[in-house]
Design a protein around this motif. Structure first.
Motif, PDB file in Angstrom:
ATOM      1  N   GLU A   1       7.883  -6.478  -1.195  1.00 45.25           N
ATOM      2  CA  GLU A   1       6.655  -7.445  -0.891  1.00 45.25           C
ATOM      3  C   GLU A   1       7.598  -8.611  -1.748  1.00 45.25           C
TER       4      GLU A   1
ATOM      5  N   HIS B   1      -3.329 -12.004   2.955  1.00 39.75           N
ATOM      6  CA  HIS B   1      -2.026 -11.043   3.316  1.00 39.75           C
ATOM      7  C   HIS B   1      -1.402 -12.005   3.429  1.00 39.75           C
TER       8      HIS B   1
ATOM      9  N   TYR C   1      -0.479 -14.324  -2.360  1.00 43.65           N
ATOM     10  CA  TYR C   1      -0.381 -13.134  -2.598  1.00 43.65           C
ATOM     11  C   TYR C   1       1.018 -12.064  -2.823  1.00 43.65           C
TER      12      TYR C   1
ATOM     13  N   SER D   1      -0.424  -3.266  -1.370  1.00 48.29           N
ATOM     14  CA  SER D   1      -0.241  -3.016  -0.359  1.00 48.29           C
ATOM     15  C   SER D   1       0.243  -1.785   0.600  1.00 48.29           C
TER      16      SER D   1
ATOM     17  N   TYR E   1      -2.982  -2.748   3.264  1.00 43.77           N
ATOM     18  CA  TYR E   1      -2.842  -3.368   4.790  1.00 43.77           C
ATOM     19  C   TYR E   1      -1.860  -2.302   5.003  1.00 43.77           C
TER      20      TYR E   1
END
Lengths: 323, 302
Positions: A66, A286, A291, B129, B133
């Motif tokens: 991420e 998202h 985020y 995460s 998701y």
């Protein structure tokens, strides 16, 4: 050879026999079945133990994945050197330093409270207190770390801040000092309990040697017991540091939510953890920059605690004494 | 000679002084705990009544209650316990009784020690995460429960191992000598004998999970929710429903956080009320754990 249901309750033993009897006509077939069952159970147990590794992989993997999208459009240089952290404003600035400073200042305040008090308590409980006092005080102190941190946040804001405002007039309602002090008190038992365990593990003969040379209790504690137990004591200090860096709710409630690049604990400032909470409370689509930014902050936090954990590991090895 | 007496007197004085300092430092902790409880009681006791426990949150402080948040906490704890207890106990048994000394075992052990030092909010980021998701579990009771289960897993594993370690080797050898297989030894002897220690660890871990706020905020738990998840028991067949697992939720500490961060003093009273309930539950769980530990220690003499 027959399998002997050992030392069991008769009913349980019968159930156990019934369980793996049907296909087992010959003893050897039965033994094979039983061995298969043993293998299967061991495999299951291994998977359970290995799940902890999967969790670590999950943590590292998601943080890297991420934050890599974050670092695709923010350079690491800007991340580490820009003096402002305003990812949700325009123009956005992505300097993590204000949050890192907030974390370090609150941690320093907490340690200034927890390390001296925790160490003194540990020495007192291990070397001075009568056994019965210790048996009562130790669990009582451990309750301090059982109180939910959100309750400590309330306490810091509603009790500690007004109290400290009497000492430092002009102290704002939200400030790092009261959050840090309350956090310090919360982590006292981490230091005191583990250090006390380490000190009590020091063999009596070392103390007796010191007494025989004419030392009193406090000199023995400081010059003999403390150095001998240093490995365990350092471990407790490192644990306290990790807890303080990662603590979230106290600082989110009592230290303020504004990133503020300052070394003065009397000012309000956001920590890394407080920022993550603040952003998570809002609507968080998202893949948006908000985020991604909490994962970038999370990576920083993770690396900071990792550094201290590795440091602790090295120090522990270095100071280890074997008796 | 008088010199000597002087030195002895001085050393005794040093000891006496440190004794005082030690007691004072200990009191800092104890008194803070007392002040915290007193502060909550003074602020929040007026709010503790039946309506507070059975009302949904509201815009009006006097009408607001903690119904949806304590139900949320309860449901989350069911998922957490159902995941962390079997997983943690099984892992503890493997590491203590089965594992061979090799690099895989070393890796697992170092890993568990490190996991215990990871800040709880990082677990929240991972769950956001991965669970929300990637696995599309949503911001649900199931996600929340799993997140906290991951968080307390190291505590359960360590407690199980310590409890197993206190059982003397002779018990295992006796059972093997009578022809037991490894699993029979574990199932019929080690598990029952270590139950007290394991239970203590599990209860302490759950009391920690009840107070956790940050990871649940991170995965997107709600701060204002005015409905309950669907009930697990239905009127018609098949009578049980797992719909509640996918329901959005709030928990007690998040409700308290929401109230404490409002400027309105009336809501701060609500926060204190929620804090009282929260601290009562955690202290109760800790008292149970201490009582079990005490009884186990008294009863078992190897």
């Amino acid at each position: 050879m027959e399998e002997i249901p050992s030392l069991q309750h008769p009913v349980a033993a019968a159930a156990d026999l019934a369980q793996h009897s049907p296909p087992a006509e010959t003893p050897s077939a039965r033994r094979r079945l039983s061995r298969l069952k043993e293998r299967f159970i061991e495999a299951l147990l291994f998977l359970a133990a290995f799940s902890s590794v999967a969790i670590t992989l999950g943590i590292v993997g998601t943080l890297v994945y991420e934050s890599s999208t974050f670092f695709a459009h923010v350079s690491i240089r800007e991340f580490l050197t820009a003096p402002l952290w305003t990812p949700l404003f325009s123009p956005p600035r992505f300097g993590i330093m204000p949050l890192v400073m907030g974390t370090l200042v609150t941690t320093a305040v907490a340690l200034a409270v927890a390390l001296p008090i925790g160490t003194v308590v540990a020495i007192y409980l291990s070397e001075f207190a009568p056994v019965r006092v210790r048996e009562v005080i130790k669990p009582a102190l451990e309750l301090l770390s059982a109180v939910p941190t959100v309750v400590y946040g309330y306490f810091a804001l509603q009790f500690m801040s007004p109290l400290l405002q009497k000492v430092f007039p002009g102290l704002p309602t939200f400030n790092m000092l009261s959050a840090g002090v309350v956090m310090g008190i919360m982590i006292i038992p981490y230091v005191s309990s583990l250090s006390e365990d380490a000190m009590r593990a020091v063999p009596m003969s070392l103390r007796e040697g010191a007494y025989a040379m004419g030392a009193n209790r406090i000199i023995t504690a400081i010059r003999v017991v403390y150095p001998a137990a240093l490995s365990g004591i350092v471990a407790s200090y490192i644990l306290a540091i990790s807890r303080a860096i990662g603590e979230t709710m106290i600082v989110a409630i009592a230290a303020g939510m504004q990133p503020n690049l300052t070394l003065d604990p009397r000012e309000p400032a956001a920590t890394i953890t407080a920022f993550i909470v603040q952003v998570s409370l809002g609507d968080l689509p998202h893949g948006s920059i908000g985020y991604q930014s909490i994962f970038a902050a999370g990576v920083t936090l993770f690396i900071m605690t990792l550094i201290f954990n590795i440091l602790g590991y090295i120090l522990r090895k270095r100071f280890r004494e074997v008796y | 000679m008088s010199d000597f007496k002087h030195i002895i007197a001085k050393r005794k004085r040093q000891d006496f002084l440190f004794n005082i300092v030690g007691i004072l430092c200990t009191l800092v902790g104890i008194l803070t705990l007392g002040a915290l409880l007193a502060d909550l009681l003074i602020d929040g006791l007026v709010r503790i009544n039946w309506t507070f426990l059975t009302s949904f949150p509201s815009r009006f402080a006097e009408r607001a209650g903690i119904l949806s948040s304590w139900v949320g906490t309860l449901l989350i704890m069911i998922v957490t316990a159902a995941t962390a207890v079997p997983l943690g106990v099984a892992a503890g048994i493997y590491l203590e009784e089965y594992a061979r000394r090799n690099w895989v075992t070393n890796l697992i052990e170092i890993n568990i020690a490190n996991l215990a030092g990871v800040p709880s909010i990082i677990y929240g980021l991972m769950a956001l995460s991965l669970l929300v998701y990637q696995f599309r579990l949503g911001q649900s009771v199931l996600t929340g429960g799993l997140t906290l289960a991951f968080l307390i897993l190291p505590i359960v594993i360590v407690a199980t191992r310590e409890a197993l370690r206190t059982i003397p080797q002779g018990i295992r050898e006796a059972a093997y000598a009578l022809g037991s297989t490894k699993w029979q030894v574990v199932r019929h002897h080690l598990l029952p004998y270590s139950l007290g220690g394991t239970m203590t660890g599990i209860i302490i871990a759950l009391s920690r999970a009840i107070g956790e706020t940050a990871p649940l905020i991170t995965i997107g738990a709600l701060t204002f929710i005015a409905f309950l998840p669907p009930p697990p028991i239905k009127g018609q067949a098949p009578f049980v429903s797992f719909e509640w697992l996918t329901s959005p939720f709030s928990v007690l500490p998040i409700q308290m956080f929401n109230w404490v961060s409002r400027p309105d003093q009336d809501f701060v009273v609500n926060a204190a009320g929620a804090g009282l309930v929260l601290i009562f539950v955690t202290l109760l769980l800790n008292a149970i754990a201490i009582a079990i530990r005490y009884r186990v220690r008294k009863r078992i003499k190897w």
